[in-house]
Enzyme design. Structure first.
Site, PDB file in Angstrom:
ATOM      1  N   ASP A  25      55.240  60.548  49.843  1.00 17.64           N
ATOM      2  CA  ASP A  25      54.372  60.157  48.728  1.00 17.64           C
ATOM      3  C   ASP A  25      54.825  60.769  47.406  1.00 17.64           C
ATOM      4  O   ASP A  25      54.003  61.059  46.529  1.00 17.64           O
ATOM      5  CB  ASP A  25      52.917  60.530  49.029  1.00 17.64           C
ATOM      6  CG  ASP A  25      51.931  59.824  48.096  1.00 17.64           C
ATOM      7  OD1 ASP A  25      52.199  58.681  47.714  1.00 17.64           O
ATOM      8  OD2 ASP A  25      50.906  60.447  47.747  1.00 17.64           O
ATOM      9  N   ASP A  84      59.511  57.572  46.988  1.00 15.78           N
ATOM     10  CA  ASP A  84      58.497  56.521  47.103  1.00 15.78           C
ATOM     11  C   ASP A  84      58.604  55.594  45.898  1.00 15.78           C
ATOM     12  O   ASP A  84      59.532  54.817  45.797  1.00 15.78           O
ATOM     13  CB  ASP A  84      57.114  57.148  47.249  1.00 15.78           C
ATOM     14  CG  ASP A  84      56.067  56.143  47.716  1.00 15.78           C
ATOM     15  OD1 ASP A  84      56.423  54.982  47.965  1.00 15.78           O
ATOM     16  OD2 ASP A  84      54.886  56.526  47.828  1.00 15.78           O
ATOM     17  N   ASP A 108      53.465  54.762  40.027  1.00 18.05           N
ATOM     18  CA  ASP A 108      52.334  54.212  40.772  1.00 18.05           C
ATOM     19  C   ASP A 108      51.068  54.376  39.944  1.00 18.05           C
ATOM     20  O   ASP A 108      50.763  55.491  39.479  1.00 18.05           O
ATOM     21  CB  ASP A 108      52.148  54.936  42.110  1.00 18.05           C
ATOM     22  CG  ASP A 108      53.022  54.348  43.213  1.00 18.05           C
ATOM     23  OD1 ASP A 108      54.018  53.674  42.896  1.00 18.05           O
ATOM     24  OD2 ASP A 108      52.721  54.583  44.396  1.00 18.05           O
ATOM     25  N   ARG A 152      59.091  45.142  42.942  1.00 14.76           N
ATOM     26  CA  ARG A 152      57.938  45.720  42.236  1.00 14.76           C
ATOM     27  C   ARG A 152      58.233  45.952  40.750  1.00 14.76           C
ATOM     28  O   ARG A 152      58.285  47.076  40.274  1.00 14.76           O
ATOM     29  CB  ARG A 152      57.455  47.018  42.892  1.00 14.76           C
ATOM     30  CG  ARG A 152      57.013  46.826  44.333  1.00 14.76           C
ATOM     31  CD  ARG A 152      56.374  48.075  44.913  1.00 14.76           C
ATOM     32  NE  ARG A 152      55.929  47.837  46.286  1.00 14.76           N
ATOM     33  CZ  ARG A 152      55.318  48.744  47.046  1.00 14.76           C
ATOM     34  NH1 ARG A 152      55.078  49.950  46.554  1.00 14.76           N
ATOM     35  NH2 ARG A 152      54.944  48.452  48.275  1.00 14.76           N
TER      36      ARG A 152
END
Length: 330
Positions: free
Chosen positions: A122, A147, A151, A202
């Site tokens: 993470d 990761d 985010d 993404r």
């Protein structure tokens, strides 16, 4: 710079605090440490006197500048408290090992830093969750984290990401972490004048949020460029999409919100986008039940130019960390 192509923020390097409140898009109210003292980072150590961690930990507003260049190896997530500007202009600072965590904070500006080589479960370069707001990430270079690179989840909102360079990475930007987080319907993010340089996917992937993308250049993705999932609304305006082997730019995924009975996907509106070298948009018509947003419902002014080869050239050279002096000012 290519003739006739204007880019935003030409004035923000005239004085140290001219950045404050100047972000375009949803992060436009972000003031960072505008009303605080200057904190001088004098060491590349992870912690201790004169370290970046000490400055970010302090509760009062601060404008953080660097008196050293080099790599800061973070041994744990570096938590950033509210009303901070982390201003890398005038030096070359690279963060590695771990990343920044913006948890329940507001009014944070992160400018002119490099992020590379984060490792561990993470570990994102910049993690914005939960309930953070008024965030501006400008002129950063980000690559090779375990990761994500950025985010934005768990009801964090009013975020602008501008003039950043993303490379050598898989999961680049995630907006909305899980279909069970229905509170993420409040999230609003603007991404503009960024260069997604061969990153795999993404750019971004979105659940629930309203996202405005403009004047970005995305090339040679490995799966897709932009992904719309459950209830997301994406307005893609004058971006450049240049495929490599994977030709389709837009992808749609279907998920079920925790408080709904039926699965659904998201919505993408494309206005003035340039699809180069055989790129296929993959664009679907919005569902009859959807009501796509337009950016001018939320802010009136943003710097957008047509998607052209000239813009592509500018974004290849004017994104990410920049060798600019620290502006004058207290």
């Amino acid at each position: 710079m290519a003739k006739g192509v204007s880019v935003p923020y030409s004035h923000v390097d005239c004085s140290l605090r001219a950045l404050a409140g100047q972000a375009e898009g949803f992060g436009h109210f972000t003031v960072g440490g505008h009303h605080g003292a200057i904190f001088h980072v004098t060491t590349l150590s992870d912690d201790g006197p004169g370290s970046l961690r000490i400055g970010c930990r302090k509760k009062e507003p601060l404008w953080i500048v660097f008196e050293v260049s080099g790599t800061i190896e973070l041994r744990s997530h570096l938590s950033v408290s509210s009303y901070k500007t982390i201003d890398g202009r005038g030096q070359r600072i690279k963060l590695t090992g771990m990343g920044l965590r913006l948890k329940e904070c507001e009014h944070v500006i992160i400018c002119n830093l490099e992020f590379e080589g984060g490792r561990g479960h993470d570990v994102d370069a910049i993690q914005i969750k939960p309930n953070s707001k008024h965030i501006w990430i400008d002129r950063c270079s980000l690559k090779d984290y375990a990761d994500g690179l950025i985010d934005i989840t768990k009801e964090s909102t009013n975020v602008t990401i501008s003039r950043c360079h993303f490379s050598n990475h898989d999961k680049t930007i995630l907006i909305g972490g899980d279909a069970s987080n229905c509170g993420d319907r409040c999230m609003r993010v603007t991404i503009h004048h960024c260069f997604f340089d061969g990153t795999r996917q993404r750019h971004p992937r979105v659940r629930f949020a309203k996202v405005h993308l403009y004047n970005n250049y995305t090339r040679d993705w490995g799966i897709y460029a932009v992904c719309a999932s459950v209830e997301s609304q994406i307005y893609s305006q004058c971006n450049i999409y240049e495929a490599g082997q994977k030709k389709v730019a837009f992808k749609y995924l279907t998920e079920k919100a925790a408080d709904k009975e039926e699965e659904c996907t998201g919505c993408i509106i494309s206005e003035g986008d340039l699809f180069m070298d055989g790129t296929k948009s993959g664009l679907l018509e919005p569902a009859a039940t959807s009501s796509p947003f337009h950016p001018n419902e939320n802010y009136q002014i943003w710097t957008v130019v047509p998607a052209t080869n000239e813009l592509k050239h500018v974004l290849q050279h004017c994104t990410g960390w920049q060798d600019v002096p620290r502006p004058p000012g207290p």
